[in-house]
Design an enzyme around this catalytic site. Sequence first.
Site, PDB file in Angstrom:
ATOM      1  N   LYS A  69       0.807  -1.226   0.000  1.00  0.00           N
ATOM      2  CA  LYS A  69       0.000   0.000   0.000  1.00  0.00           C
ATOM      3  C   LYS A  69       0.841   1.278   0.000  1.00  0.00           C
ATOM      4  CE  LYS A  69      -4.074  -2.067   2.158  1.00  0.00           C
ATOM      5  NZ  LYS A  69      -5.075  -1.967   3.219  1.00  0.00           N
ATOM      6  N   ASP A 105     -10.170   2.410   2.686  1.00  0.00           N
ATOM      7  CA  ASP A 105     -10.259   1.604   3.915  1.00  0.00           C
ATOM      8  C   ASP A 105     -11.064   2.311   5.009  1.00  0.00           C
ATOM      9  OD1 ASP A 105      -8.858  -0.614   3.007  1.00  0.00           O
ATOM     10  OD2 ASP A 105      -6.907   0.221   3.579  1.00  0.00           O
TER      11      ASP A 105
END
Length: 279
Positions: A69, A105
């Site tokens: 990420k 997220d």
Amino acid sequence: MTDRYAVFGNPVGHSKSPRIHALFAAQTGQDLSYEAILAEKDGFAAAVDAFRARHRAAARGANVTVPFKEEAFRLATRRTPLAEAAGAVNTLSFEHDGILGDNTDGAGLVRDLKHNLGCDPAGRRILLLGAGGAARGVILPLLLEGPAELLIANRTEETAARLALEFARLPGCAVGVKPDSIGFGDLAGRGFDLVINATSAGLSGAVLPLPTSVFGPRCIAYEMLYGRDTAFMNQARESGARVADGLGMLVEQAAEAFFVWRGVRPHTAPVLAVLKNAS
Ligand code: ATR
């Protein structure tokens, strides 16, 4: 021409994302394919390049999971404010003049809390456990909901203090509550409405040194991991808290990514039900 998407990770074999996006596509009538791609630990950018070269204009986007990420953040040529705040990217959109990096997220967690669990973070006292990447990714979306308090507790107290300070200084957080930090040792006697476990302690079976007081009356204890019953979930249950795991967040962050790519918001409840029945 079928539009192509993929999730890149290492490991990635366990990923539920291809299933989730196939269900979203069927539900919304979108013509797309979505595959899981295992990238070498030092080969993330090369794997993305190969995917784009293989599918050319049909390659439209990707999700990114552990451990890439932060690398995806650097690969993006433009980033959304949420991605900037998270310092990490889980959703890439391949555009004609570059790559847009987003992070869904935190929005996924907030949607799961509000829509699936009936727990609006507004006005709540929130304890966030952990100060790593998982915690960082949800702080701004939680702050934007207007909680009464957001306290970050971490085993290494200094890391929590640095993180709280960083977000307290964000221009977007000038209004509303500023996050604060605390060590596990100072939690005795403190109570919260929502306790979110963003540590990776559940992966090793470690027990967090939490006093039972943190789980206030009608508290929701949210474990960001899924697919296992962690020590945190057991602690919370024994203290009378309502417990949720991160499966809802997984489905909701995927729905946010789907919306970013397709401009269509899929219904998540039937997909969540399918995954729950399968586990
Ligand atoms: P992630 O990206 O999943 O957040 P990370 O950046 O490695 O992973 O962060 C892991 C988090 O879990 C950290 O907050 C870590 O605490 P430290 O900063 O003190 O290392 C926390 N963590 C991991 N194992 C833990 C344990 N056994 N007890 C308490 N906290 C733990």
